[in-house]
Design a protein around this motif. Sequence first.
Motif, short mmCIF file in Angstrom:
data_model
loop_
_atom_site.label_atom_id
_atom_site.label_comp_id
_atom_site.label_asym_id
_atom_site.label_seq_id
_atom_site.Cartn_x
_atom_site.Cartn_y
_atom_site.Cartn_z
N ALA A 1 -103.73 35.60 49.53
CA ALA A 1 -102.32 35.09 48.84
C ALA A 1 -101.05 35.33 49.16
CB ALA A 1 -102.37 35.44 47.36
N THR A 2 -100.04 34.42 49.01
CA THR A 2 -98.73 34.71 49.32
C THR A 2 -97.89 35.25 48.20
OG1 THR A 2 -98.64 33.22 51.10
CG2 THR A 2 -96.72 33.85 50.42
N MET A 3 -97.27 36.38 48.13
CA MET A 3 -96.69 36.84 46.93
C MET A 3 -95.26 36.64 46.84
SD MET A 3 -99.46 38.30 45.76
CE MET A 3 -98.98 39.88 44.72
N LYS A 4 -94.36 37.36 45.87
CA LYS A 4 -93.10 37.03 45.95
C LYS A 4 -92.46 37.62 47.19
CE LYS A 4 -92.56 41.46 43.35
NZ LYS A 4 -91.99 42.24 42.17
N LYS A 5 -91.18 36.93 47.29
CA LYS A 5 -90.53 37.21 48.60
C LYS A 5 -91.40 37.02 50.00
CE LYS A 5 -87.73 40.97 46.41
NZ LYS A 5 -87.49 42.32 46.39
N SER A 6 -92.22 36.00 49.72
CA SER A 6 -93.14 35.51 50.91
C SER A 6 -94.00 36.57 51.50
CB SER A 6 -92.57 34.76 52.07
OG SER A 6 -91.70 33.86 51.41
N ARG A 7 -94.29 37.71 50.63
CA ARG A 7 -94.99 38.80 51.30
C ARG A 7 -96.62 38.45 51.21
NH1 ARG A 7 -92.24 43.62 47.39
NH2 ARG A 7 -90.24 43.63 48.53
N PRO A 8 -97.36 38.81 51.98
CA PRO A 8 -98.81 38.61 52.10
C PRO A 8 -99.62 39.48 51.04
CG PRO A 8 -98.28 39.96 54.10
CD PRO A 8 -96.99 39.50 53.42
N GLY A 9 -100.60 39.04 50.27
CA GLY A 9 -101.36 40.01 49.19
C GLY A 9 -102.41 39.22 49.09
N HIS A 10 -103.27 39.82 47.92
CA HIS A 10 -104.40 39.21 47.66
C HIS A 10 -104.69 38.83 46.19
CE1 HIS A 10 -104.99 41.84 51.28
NE2 HIS A 10 -105.92 40.94 51.63
N LEU A 11 -105.46 37.73 45.90
CA LEU A 11 -105.85 37.80 44.48
C LEU A 11 -107.32 38.15 44.17
CD1 LEU A 11 -105.59 36.25 41.60
CD2 LEU A 11 -106.37 34.12 42.76
N VAL A 12 -107.48 39.01 43.32
CA VAL A 12 -108.77 39.75 42.99
C VAL A 12 -109.02 38.88 41.73
CG1 VAL A 12 -109.91 41.57 42.62
CG2 VAL A 12 -108.21 41.89 44.09
N LYS A 13 -110.11 38.47 41.86
CA LYS A 13 -110.96 37.81 40.63
C LYS A 13 -112.36 38.35 40.38
CE LYS A 13 -110.72 33.45 40.17
NZ LYS A 13 -109.48 32.96 39.36
N VAL A 14 -112.65 38.80 38.86
CA VAL A 14 -113.82 39.48 38.69
C VAL A 14 -114.58 38.66 37.60
CG1 VAL A 14 -114.66 41.79 37.90
CG2 VAL A 14 -112.60 41.71 39.26
N ILE A 15 -115.72 38.46 37.58
CA ILE A 15 -116.48 38.09 36.68
C ILE A 15 -117.66 39.08 35.92
CG2 ILE A 15 -118.67 36.65 36.24
CD1 ILE A 15 -117.75 34.57 38.31
N CYS A 16 -117.16 39.04 34.62
CA CYS A 16 -118.24 40.05 33.94
C CYS A 16 -118.38 39.56 32.71
CB CYS A 16 -117.30 41.29 33.65
SG CYS A 16 -115.87 41.00 32.59
N LYS A 17 -119.56 40.25 31.79
CA LYS A 17 -119.67 39.92 30.41
C LYS A 17 -118.74 40.23 29.54
CE LYS A 17 -123.09 38.58 29.61
NZ LYS A 17 -123.47 37.00 29.36
N PRO A 18 -118.49 39.60 28.57
CA PRO A 18 -117.45 39.56 27.54
C PRO A 18 -117.30 40.94 26.88
CG PRO A 18 -118.16 37.48 27.19
CD PRO A 18 -119.23 38.38 28.02
N ALA A 19 -118.24 41.65 26.83
CA ALA A 19 -118.27 42.90 26.18
C ALA A 19 -117.96 44.13 27.17
CB ALA A 19 -119.67 43.48 25.78
N ASP A 20 -117.85 43.90 28.71
CA ASP A 20 -117.35 44.83 29.72
C ASP A 20 -116.07 44.54 30.01
OD1 ASP A 20 -120.11 45.65 29.43
OD2 ASP A 20 -120.78 44.38 30.84
#
Length: 215
Positions: free
Chosen positions: A99-118
């Motif tokens: 991902a491209t972050m603020k000030k055009s810095r390179p970064g990462h988007l982390v997406k996690v799938i889990c059960k609602p209780a966790d």
Amino acid sequence: AELLTPTGAAILGHVADGIDALPALELEASGYGAGGYDLDPHPNVLRVLVGSGEGRGDLVKDDIAVLETNLDDATPEVLGGLQETLAGAGARDVSILPATMKKSRPGHLVKVICKPADRERVARALAEETGTLGVRDAGVTHRWIANREFETVTLEIDGDEYEVTVKIASDSDGEVYDVSAEYDDAKAVAREAGLSTRDVRRRAEQVLSSTGDRS
């Protein structure tokens, strides 16, 4: 004004599942009922449709939560270890996207799938592992998944026998729509047999398809 009595809500909550959109139906009957309140600009009517599905199985509704965070200072070592670390906290799947972050810095988007209780435990593990200052709950409530079975098939290659696990995906009526050999098993066999991983997977899937009603 009271649009639904508590008793009506309790009955619906017990006998019915909510839906986001009207499903495809073979319509058998429909009807309208009008209430006494003036709810301008909304019409005070209730519509009821009675029907059945199209005669084919569905995928299974699975309640989930999706958590995400943006990172602009995580090391490759930290990112590489998230799959294992978050799985230990209850994560079902972890995706890391550039991902491209603020000030055009390179970064990462982390997406996690889990059960609602966790979700709280997974969010805490994500924060501790990455140092992120915030974890978002994306508001996802469910996903549609296949019924999954695993069968082991035996491949005979140049006189030697090898075992490969094959994953079978089917709908709620048991109709199979995908057969896929497990990559790690096929990779191990390919190394021993001197074949490509792709060839081993194809052979394993063909063996399963030829020994049962798999398509």
